[in-house]
Write a protein that holds these residues in place. Structure first.
Motif, PDB file in Angstrom:
ATOM      1  N   CYS A  81       0.862  -1.179   0.000  1.00 17.13           N
ATOM      2  CA  CYS A  81       0.000   0.000   0.000  1.00 17.13           C
ATOM      3  C   CYS A  81       0.897   1.228   0.000  1.00 17.13           C
ATOM      4  N   PRO A  83       1.745   5.227   1.571  1.00 16.51           N
ATOM      5  CA  PRO A  83       1.603   5.929   2.843  1.00 16.51           C
ATOM      6  C   PRO A  83       0.383   6.837   2.910  1.00 16.51           C
ATOM      7  N   VAL A 104       4.742  -0.776   3.007  1.00 17.83           N
ATOM      8  CA  VAL A 104       4.281   0.538   2.548  1.00 17.83           C
ATOM      9  C   VAL A 104       5.348   1.090   1.610  1.00 17.83           C
TER      10      VAL A 104
END
Length: 139
Positions: A81, A83, A104
């Motif tokens: 994913c 931030p 991340v």
């Protein structure tokens, strides 16, 4: 109120190179009291090694812990994913892919990791999972 992953993630996660022997990976996990180490080259994510990976992919096959590298036992097909993603998106990805940890990445550079515990503590500090996640580790 929506919360971004950057607000709850662990920044500057523990990393090793793909060539790091798994015996060093295991020692690092013990020293840092963590269950995963990210595999990176020059800040670019290459994989993730968990304590379970060490058991299932190395010990169970009686591999030489000094000769086997992180690259050989890590998961390399990773879900990540960003931030600035909302925490809800991280939760969705974790549910969809049955993950406990999510690297991340920002513009192909590793910047952190978010775990179920991070989410529990960040979303509801009074929940049972948050209490467990925030507790001191067993020694």
């Amino acid at each position: 109120m929506a919360q971004q992953v950057s607000e709850i993630m662990t920044a500057d996660p523990t990393t090793v190179t793909p060539r790091t022997p798994i015996v060093e990976v295991a020692r690092l996990m013990r020293e840092e009291d963590i269950g995963e180490v990210l595999v990176a080259e020059e800040d670019h994510l290459r994989g993730l090694v968990t304590d379970r990976d060490l058991v299932v992919r190395a010990m169970a096959d009686a591999r030489d812990i000094n000769a086997t590298t992180a690259r050989e036992v890590c998961s390399s097909d990773l879900v990540t994913c960003a931030p600035d993603d909302e925490v809800g998106e991280a939760v969705r990805l974790m549910r969809e892919h049955a993950l406990r940890r999510l690297p991340v990445v920002h513009q192909d550079v590793l910047v952190g990791v978010v775990s179920i515990g991070d989410i529990a503590v960040g979303q509801d500090r009074d929940s049972a999972l948050a209490d467990i996640s925030a507790a001191e580790p067993n020694r």
